[in-house]
Motif scaffolding. Structure first.
Motif, PDB file in Angstrom:
ATOM      1  N   GLU A   1       1.059   3.496  -2.771  1.00 12.41           N
ATOM      2  CA  GLU A   1       0.750   4.259  -3.979  1.00 12.41           C
ATOM      3  C   GLU A   1       1.108   5.748  -3.848  1.00 12.41           C
ATOM      4  O   GLU A   1       1.401   6.404  -4.855  1.00 12.41           O
TER       5      GLU A   1
ATOM      6  N   HIS B   1       4.611  -9.782  -7.858  1.00 11.95           N
ATOM      7  CA  HIS B   1       3.339  -9.535  -7.187  1.00 11.95           C
ATOM      8  C   HIS B   1       2.957 -10.752  -6.347  1.00 11.95           C
ATOM      9  O   HIS B   1       2.852 -11.865  -6.866  1.00 11.95           O
TER      10      HIS B   1
ATOM     11  N   SER C   1      -0.783  -5.683  -1.920  1.00 11.21           N
ATOM     12  CA  SER C   1      -1.344  -4.350  -1.667  1.00 11.21           C
ATOM     13  C   SER C   1      -2.811  -4.296  -2.072  1.00 11.21           C
ATOM     14  O   SER C   1      -3.227  -4.867  -3.084  1.00 11.21           O
ATOM     15  N   SER C   2      -3.604  -3.570  -1.277  1.00 11.66           N
ATOM     16  CA  SER C   2      -5.025  -3.412  -1.580  1.00 11.66           C
ATOM     17  C   SER C   2      -5.309  -2.094  -2.303  1.00 11.66           C
ATOM     18  O   SER C   2      -6.459  -1.833  -2.668  1.00 11.66           O
ATOM     19  N   ASP C   3      -4.283  -1.273  -2.508  1.00 12.31           N
ATOM     20  CA  ASP C   3      -4.450  -0.012  -3.230  1.00 12.31           C
ATOM     21  C   ASP C   3      -3.899  -0.170  -4.651  1.00 12.31           C
ATOM     22  O   ASP C   3      -3.856  -1.273  -5.188  1.00 12.31           O
ATOM     23  N   ASN C   4      -3.442   0.919  -5.252  1.00 11.20           N
ATOM     24  CA  ASN C   4      -3.004   0.912  -6.642  1.00 11.20           C
ATOM     25  C   ASN C   4      -1.501   0.679  -6.791  1.00 11.20           C
ATOM     26  O   ASN C   4      -0.936   0.932  -7.860  1.00 11.20           O
ATOM     27  N   THR C   5      -0.849   0.192  -5.756  1.00 11.60           N
ATOM     28  CA  THR C   5       0.602   0.012  -5.791  1.00 11.60           C
ATOM     29  C   THR C   5       1.039  -0.915  -6.926  1.00 11.60           C
ATOM     30  O   THR C   5       1.992  -0.613  -7.659  1.00 11.60           O
TER      31      THR C   5
ATOM     32  N   ALA D   1      -0.383  -1.733  -9.830  1.00 11.40           N
ATOM     33  CA  ALA D   1      -0.526  -1.143 -11.160  1.00 11.40           C
ATOM     34  C   ALA D   1       0.518  -0.068 -11.411  1.00 11.40           C
ATOM     35  O   ALA D   1       1.080   0.039 -12.513  1.00 11.40           O
ATOM     36  N   LEU D   2       0.799   0.734 -10.388  1.00 12.43           N
ATOM     37  CA  LEU D   2       1.818   1.776 -10.539  1.00 12.43           C
ATOM     38  C   LEU D   2       3.196   1.167 -10.782  1.00 12.43           C
ATOM     39  O   LEU D   2       3.977   1.678 -11.597  1.00 12.43           O
TER      40      LEU D   2
ATOM     41  N   GLN E   1       3.470   0.100 -14.352  1.00 12.64           N
ATOM     42  CA  GLN E   1       3.686   1.263 -15.216  1.00 12.64           C
ATOM     43  C   GLN E   1       5.134   1.745 -15.146  1.00 12.64           C
ATOM     44  O   GLN E   1       5.739   2.082 -16.162  1.00 12.64           O
TER      45      GLN E   1
ATOM     46  N   ASN F   1       0.820  -1.217   0.000  1.00 11.05           N
ATOM     47  CA  ASN F   1       0.000   0.000   0.000  1.00 11.05           C
ATOM     48  C   ASN F   1       0.857   1.271   0.000  1.00 11.05           C
ATOM     49  O   ASN F   1       0.761   2.100   0.906  1.00 11.05           O
TER      50      ASN F   1
ATOM     51  N   ASN G   1       5.542  -6.407  -4.595  1.00  6.45           N
ATOM     52  CA  ASN G   1       4.236  -5.914  -4.182  1.00  6.45           C
ATOM     53  C   ASN G   1       3.578  -6.964  -3.297  1.00  6.45           C
ATOM     54  O   ASN G   1       3.087  -7.991  -3.773  1.00  6.45           O
TER      55      ASN G   1
END
Length: 420
Positions: free
Chosen positions: A66, A115, A93-97, A99-100, A103, A64, A90
């Protein structure tokens, strides 16, 4: 309140121990830190040039993150080191970590990402990163940390010695918008920095800083890597390495800018976790007292036990004083109650603390400019932090004793206060 004569001598002993133990240890740490400065720090160049630059794998466990991951990866991409990779893990994580990180892989060719489907805990995440890494040398930081561009070079320089298993760096706090934040700036220099220097001189370090530390991978393999059920994996791995005969060093030039809690709730949660982790290590390493080959760990183990005893002595005497006050003016004050006024112990203890604070800030002033400005804030450390640390340790020991062995220590996003 009348104290039985048979207990008076014990309470007097406890009272003297409560006030003189920190005073003695302050001088022990100051002496060791001064020797460290004379032996290794004085006259040291600001930059180091390595003749040999082996590949380094920077491990970045994330849960988490992000809000911080862009800055952290950006700083890692600017490392002044010729051959390194970044391995981000990773950890469920339950947030956007996640995906970031994917990217960022397209923008930073040095970055690889793993992951984990569920939150496995930092120890497992680091283990996964170590297995993925291509290098014998691992630099581990947290997902919100900003690694100084020269940190890798300074830490790698120690691995020229084959017995070195780990090198802990010098964390610097970057959020300091509240009183708690300002006090922690001074704490890292005047307390943590002083103690790590002294422990390096005396031969054994209690704990590497999990937010900035380098490892020799073969040393980690020698001790079966990190322990998944230890709540403070950094303390545990330090003891495991040193019990196995590996040397652990401190490198103050290896800086890393970190975020710390700036609320009482966040600080309390952090200190209870640290206290519980220290108690877990104390309980699991009692065997050093029974094995002659582990004798090099005995002084540090006894010091850890002495600090735990000090906390419970403080709590016991404080409880007696509270009961005495509640009983009113008709009660009989115990003789140790007058210790502060008759022997000026409190004044001497505060004076020693101020000396330690000043010396610690002086030592670290070469690594962070204008650090002396925090001196006004660090003088409140005994009033604010001693109370928190005492209470956290009082809670942490039972949590360590009654913790179910084998239960994996997962993590949650900490309170990091506010960015400047």
């Amino acid at each position: 309140m009348t104290i039985p004569a048979s207990l008076t001598w014990l309470l007097e002993l406890a009272s003297n121990y409560v006030f003189f133990y920190p005073l003695v240890m302050t001088h022990v740490w100051l002496a060791g830190a001064a020797l460290y400065y004379i032996k290794w720090e004085r006259g040291q160049p600001e930059r180091i040039v390595l003749g040999h630059t082996p590949m380094v794998s920077i491990l970045l466990p994330c849960h988490n993150e992000e809000d911080n991951i862009h800055d952290t990866i950006g700083w890692l991409a600017r490392q002044d080191y010729p051959d390194y990779e970044i391995v981000a893990i990773n950890d469920g994580s339950s947030d956007n970590t996640g995906a970031l990180l994917d990217q960022l892989c397209t923008r930073h060719p040095r970055l690889r990402v793993a992951h984990l489907a569920e939150n496995q805990g930092k120890a497992v995440a680091l283990h996964v990163g170590a297995l993925m890494s291509r290098s014998e040398y691992l630099v581990c930081i947290d997902g919100d940390a900003l690694l100084d561009v020269n940190a890798c070079s300074w830490m790698v320089s120690h691995f020229a010695y084959p017995n070195v298993g780990a090198v802990t760096g010098n964390p610097r706090i970057r959020n300091r918008s509240t009183l708690l934040g300002k006090i922690q700036v001074g704490e890292l220099s005047s307390i943590v920095g002083i103690i790590k220097r002294a422990q390096r001189i005396y031969g054994r370090i209690f704990a590497v800083s999990g937010v900035i530390v380098a490892f020799r991978k073969s040393a980690l393999a020698d001790v079966d890597f990190w322990t998944p059920d230890m709540i403070t994996e950094d303390v545990d791995i330090t003891w495991k390495l040193q019990r196995a005969g590996w040397d652990v060093r401190f490198e103050p030039n290896a800086k890393c800018w970190i975020l710390m809690p700036e609320t009482l709730a966040g600080l309390w949660k952090q200190r209870v976790r640290w206290a519980q982790g220290g108690c877990e290590v104390f309980l699991r390493n009692a065997g050093v007292l029974l094995h002659w080959k582990q004798r090099h760990m005995v002084p540090m183990y006894l010091e850890l036990g002495a600090s735990l005893l000090w906390v419970y002595a403080v709590v016991m005497l404080s409880a007696i004083e509270v009961v005495d006050l509640l009983l009113g003016p008709g009660s009989t004050l115990p003789p140790w109650h007058l210790l502060l006024s008759t022997q000026n112990t409190f004044f001497v203890l505060m004076l020693a603390s101020l000396l330690q604070f000043a010396f610690g800030l002086y030592l670290d002033s070469r690594y962070e400019k204008k650090l002396w400005k925090t001196y006004f804030w660090i003088i409140w450390y005994p009033l604010v932090y001693w109370l928190i640390i005492i209470c956290a340790t009082f809670v942490g020991l039972p949590k360590a004793v009654f913790k179910k062995k084998g239960k994996r220590a997962i993590w949650t996003s900490p309170d990091r206060g506010f960015k400047p």
